[in-house]
Design a protein around this motif. Structure first.
Motif, PDB file in Angstrom:
ATOM      1  N   GLU A   1       0.795  -1.224   0.000  1.00 24.13           N
ATOM      2  CA  GLU A   1       0.000   0.000   0.000  1.00 24.13           C
ATOM      3  C   GLU A   1       0.831   1.279   0.000  1.00 24.13           C
ATOM      4  O   GLU A   1       0.298   2.356   0.274  1.00 24.13           O
ATOM      5  CB  GLU A   1      -0.941  -0.008   1.214  1.00 24.13           C
ATOM      6  CG  GLU A   1      -1.865  -1.207   1.257  1.00 24.13           C
ATOM      7  CD  GLU A   1      -2.860  -1.154   2.401  1.00 24.13           C
ATOM      8  OE1 GLU A   1      -3.594  -0.147   2.501  1.00 24.13           O
ATOM      9  OE2 GLU A   1      -2.906  -2.107   3.197  1.00 24.13           O
ATOM     10  N   VAL A   2       2.118   1.192  -0.306  1.00 25.09           N
ATOM     11  CA  VAL A   2       2.941   2.397  -0.288  1.00 25.09           C
ATOM     12  C   VAL A   2       2.605   3.286  -1.488  1.00 25.09           C
ATOM     13  O   VAL A   2       1.830   2.912  -2.367  1.00 25.09           O
ATOM     14  CB  VAL A   2       4.449   2.046  -0.276  1.00 25.09           C
ATOM     15  CG1 VAL A   2       4.796   1.274   0.992  1.00 25.09           C
ATOM     16  CG2 VAL A   2       4.840   1.253  -1.515  1.00 25.09           C
TER      17      VAL A   2
ATOM     18  N   ALA B   1      -2.918   2.853   3.002  1.00 20.93           N
ATOM     19  CA  ALA B   1      -3.748   3.422   1.928  1.00 20.93           C
ATOM     20  C   ALA B   1      -5.192   2.967   2.027  1.00 20.93           C
ATOM     21  O   ALA B   1      -6.021   3.306   1.177  1.00 20.93           O
ATOM     22  CB  ALA B   1      -3.174   3.042   0.568  1.00 20.93           C
ATOM     23  N   GLY B   2      -5.521   2.178   3.057  1.00 20.66           N
ATOM     24  CA  GLY B   2      -6.891   1.710   3.220  1.00 20.66           C
ATOM     25  C   GLY B   2      -7.299   0.640   2.235  1.00 20.66           C
ATOM     26  O   GLY B   2      -8.498   0.428   2.001  1.00 20.66           O
TER      27      GLY B   2
ATOM     28  N   ASP C   1      -4.976 -10.124   6.312  1.00 24.52           N
ATOM     29  CA  ASP C   1      -4.454  -9.976   4.951  1.00 24.52           C
ATOM     30  C   ASP C   1      -4.892 -11.092   4.015  1.00 24.52           C
ATOM     31  O   ASP C   1      -5.245 -10.847   2.854  1.00 24.52           O
ATOM     32  CB  ASP C   1      -2.928  -9.821   4.967  1.00 24.52           C
ATOM     33  CG  ASP C   1      -2.215 -11.072   5.478  1.00 24.52           C
ATOM     34  OD1 ASP C   1      -2.885 -11.918   6.085  1.00 24.52           O
ATOM     35  OD2 ASP C   1      -0.996 -11.180   5.267  1.00 24.52           O
ATOM     36  N   GLU C   2      -4.920 -12.345   4.477  1.00 17.44           N
ATOM     37  CA  GLU C   2      -5.294 -13.430   3.572  1.00 17.44           C
ATOM     38  C   GLU C   2      -6.769 -13.348   3.179  1.00 17.44           C
ATOM     39  O   GLU C   2      -7.141 -13.570   2.030  1.00 17.44           O
ATOM     40  CB  GLU C   2      -4.992 -14.786   4.230  1.00 17.44           C
ATOM     41  CG  GLU C   2      -3.517 -15.085   4.341  1.00 17.44           C
ATOM     42  CD  GLU C   2      -2.809 -15.026   2.991  1.00 17.44           C
ATOM     43  OE1 GLU C   2      -3.386 -15.469   1.976  1.00 17.44           O
ATOM     44  OE2 GLU C   2      -1.676 -14.510   2.944  1.00 17.44           O
ATOM     45  N   ALA C   3      -7.627 -12.991   4.136  1.00 19.70           N
ATOM     46  CA  ALA C   3      -9.055 -12.910   3.852  1.00 19.70           C
ATOM     47  C   ALA C   3      -9.394 -11.755   2.922  1.00 19.70           C
ATOM     48  O   ALA C   3     -10.387 -11.788   2.196  1.00 19.70           O
ATOM     49  CB  ALA C   3      -9.844 -12.793   5.160  1.00 19.70           C
ATOM     50  N   ARG C   4      -8.562 -10.725   2.929  1.00 23.25           N
ATOM     51  CA  ARG C   4      -8.858  -9.516   2.161  1.00 23.25           C
ATOM     52  C   ARG C   4      -8.031  -9.404   0.892  1.00 23.25           C
ATOM     53  O   ARG C   4      -8.113  -8.405   0.186  1.00 23.25           O
ATOM     54  CB  ARG C   4      -8.576  -8.292   3.041  1.00 23.25           C
ATOM     55  CG  ARG C   4      -9.473  -8.144   4.252  1.00 23.25           C
ATOM     56  CD  ARG C   4     -10.833  -7.623   3.851  1.00 23.25           C
ATOM     57  NE  ARG C   4     -10.696  -6.330   3.196  1.00 23.25           N
ATOM     58  CZ  ARG C   4     -11.641  -5.774   2.445  1.00 23.25           C
ATOM     59  NH1 ARG C   4     -12.775  -6.414   2.241  1.00 23.25           N
ATOM     60  NH2 ARG C   4     -11.455  -4.589   1.893  1.00 23.25           N
TER      61      ARG C   4
ATOM     62  N   LEU D   1      -6.605  -6.378  -3.892  1.00 25.42           N
ATOM     63  CA  LEU D   1      -6.023  -6.300  -5.230  1.00 25.42           C
ATOM     64  C   LEU D   1      -6.960  -5.574  -6.192  1.00 25.42           C
ATOM     65  O   LEU D   1      -6.527  -4.761  -7.016  1.00 25.42           O
ATOM     66  CB  LEU D   1      -5.709  -7.706  -5.747  1.00 25.42           C
ATOM     67  CG  LEU D   1      -4.523  -8.419  -5.083  1.00 25.42           C
ATOM     68  CD1 LEU D   1      -4.482  -9.874  -5.508  1.00 25.42           C
ATOM     69  CD2 LEU D   1      -3.216  -7.724  -5.441  1.00 25.42           C
ATOM     70  N   GLN D   2      -8.255  -5.867  -6.103  1.00 24.48           N
ATOM     71  CA  GLN D   2      -9.216  -5.190  -6.976  1.00 24.48           C
ATOM     72  C   GLN D   2      -9.283  -3.693  -6.687  1.00 24.48           C
ATOM     73  O   GLN D   2      -9.325  -2.867  -7.612  1.00 24.48           O
ATOM     74  CB  GLN D   2     -10.589  -5.831  -6.800  1.00 24.48           C
ATOM     75  CG  GLN D   2     -10.671  -7.259  -7.300  1.00 24.48           C
ATOM     76  CD  GLN D   2     -11.992  -7.909  -6.980  1.00 24.48           C
ATOM     77  OE1 GLN D   2     -12.955  -7.245  -6.585  1.00 24.48           O
ATOM     78  NE2 GLN D   2     -12.074  -9.239  -7.139  1.00 24.48           N
ATOM     79  N   MET D   3      -9.275  -3.340  -5.398  1.00 19.91           N
ATOM     80  CA  MET D   3      -9.309  -1.921  -5.042  1.00 19.91           C
ATOM     81  C   MET D   3      -8.037  -1.215  -5.493  1.00 19.91           C
ATOM     82  O   MET D   3      -8.067  -0.078  -5.977  1.00 19.91           O
ATOM     83  CB  MET D   3      -9.503  -1.754  -3.541  1.00 19.91           C
ATOM     84  CG  MET D   3      -9.688  -0.311  -3.085  1.00 19.91           C
ATOM     85  SD  MET D   3      -9.922  -0.143  -1.301  1.00 19.91           S
ATOM     86  CE  MET D   3     -11.475  -1.041  -1.094  1.00 19.91           C
ATOM     87  N   ALA D   4      -6.894  -1.883  -5.336  1.00 22.29           N
ATOM     88  CA  ALA D   4      -5.626  -1.293  -5.757  1.00 22.29           C
ATOM     89  C   ALA D   4      -5.625  -1.031  -7.261  1.00 22.29           C
ATOM     90  O   ALA D   4      -5.112  -0.014  -7.723  1.00 22.29           O
ATOM     91  CB  ALA D   4      -4.473  -2.210  -5.362  1.00 22.29           C
ATOM     92  N   GLU D   5      -6.218  -1.938  -8.026  1.00 18.18           N
ATOM     93  CA  GLU D   5      -6.271  -1.742  -9.477  1.00 18.18           C
ATOM     94  C   GLU D   5      -7.172  -0.573  -9.830  1.00 18.18           C
ATOM     95  O   GLU D   5      -6.840   0.238 -10.717  1.00 18.18           O
ATOM     96  CB  GLU D   5      -6.751  -3.018 -10.151  1.00 18.18           C
ATOM     97  CG  GLU D   5      -6.689  -2.965 -11.665  1.00 18.18           C
ATOM     98  CD  GLU D   5      -6.939  -4.320 -12.308  1.00 18.18           C
ATOM     99  OE1 GLU D   5      -6.698  -4.441 -13.523  1.00 18.18           O
ATOM    100  OE2 GLU D   5      -7.387  -5.245 -11.600  1.00 18.18           O
ATOM    101  N   ARG D   6      -8.329  -0.455  -9.149  1.00 15.51           N
ATOM    102  CA  ARG D   6      -9.233   0.655  -9.432  1.00 15.51           C
ATOM    103  C   ARG D   6      -8.600   1.999  -9.092  1.00 15.51           C
ATOM    104  O   ARG D   6      -8.842   3.004  -9.776  1.00 15.51           O
ATOM    105  CB  ARG D   6     -10.522   0.481  -8.615  1.00 15.51           C
ATOM    106  CG  ARG D   6     -11.426  -0.634  -9.095  1.00 15.51           C
ATOM    107  CD  ARG D   6     -12.845  -0.472  -8.554  1.00 15.51           C
ATOM    108  NE  ARG D   6     -12.872  -0.357  -7.107  1.00 15.51           N
ATOM    109  CZ  ARG D   6     -12.974  -1.398  -6.296  1.00 15.51           C
ATOM    110  NH1 ARG D   6     -13.051  -2.624  -6.785  1.00 15.51           N
ATOM    111  NH2 ARG D   6     -13.028  -1.215  -4.991  1.00 15.51           N
TER     112      ARG D   6
END
Length: 224
Positions: free
Chosen positions: A149-150, A199-200, A206-209, A214-219
């Protein structure tokens, strides 16, 4: 009787010094405030008796020994000052190291490490990745940060960095200068591996999310 603030302070010093003298007679070691009061009172008395400045400074070093104060006091009392009344007026007398420390005198706050080597993040797998700062200014990343999340200006394999942080001591970090590629080593989080903040993108175990993060990071433009 009306006393000035200076006279009231003198009586306070004398009272504390008398307590210190009683402790010394009873073989009780002095704390730092008690030692300061005792030394200050003796110097104020020496000044009234006509002792000059160099003699007072030398005299202060003869008043207390390491065995008469609590452990650590000699190191805490490396300097003290007192205003004394002399024939030429009020003067500030400063004394350095009035109590000579013993050979094994503890230093308050010192770190005494155990023998041997301490391995950082022992037993954790390491992940080495290359990071490029595509921004126009330097970016600092601390050891506790979830590297996934950096800052989005840092380009690297974020998916593989998920659940990892820098392999650096607590409080340490890495600096990434603009346009410079740099290889760093990451380690997985320990404990419950529950990640909040940064970055929220994760906000939970971590494993459950992982997939949602990954989808949020791409958006949000973190995966490019």
């Amino acid at each position: 009787m009306h006393l000035t603030p200076t006279e009231l302070e003198r009586l306070t010093i004398f009272t504390a010094a008398e307590l210190a003298r009683r402790y010394l007679r009873e073989g009780v070691r002095l704390s730092r405030p008690e030692a300061v009061a005792y030394l200050a009172d003796e110097l104020l008395l020496a000044a009234r008796k006509g002792m000059d400045h160099p003699a007072m400074v030398a005299h202060a070093a003869t008043l207390l020994t390491q065995d008469q104060v609590e452990p650590g006091v000699p190191s805490l009392l490396d300097t003290f000052s007192v205003e004394v009344m002399m024939d030429e007026g009020t003067k500030l007398v400063t004394v350095f190291d009035p109590i000579a420390p013993g050979p094994f005198e503890p230093v308050p706050g010192e770190i005494i490490p155990m023998e041997g080597e301490i391995e950082l993040n022992a037993g954790r797998p390491r992940l080495e990745i290359e990071v490029l700062n595509t921004g126009d200014r330097a970016i600092q990343v601390r050891s506790h940060a979830h590297f996934f999340e950096v800052n989005r200006a840092l380009r690297f394999d974020r998916a593989s960095a998920y659940g990892h942080r820098l392999d650096r001591p607590s409080g340490g970090g890495e600096r990434f200068d603009p346009g410079v590629a740099k290889r760093v080593t990451l380690v997985p989080y320990g404990g419950r591996r529950t990640i909040h903040g940064f970055a929220g993108l994760t906000e939970g175990p971590d494993e459950a999310r992982r997939e949602a993060a990954l989808q949020m990071a791409e958006r949000k433009g973190y995966l490019k």
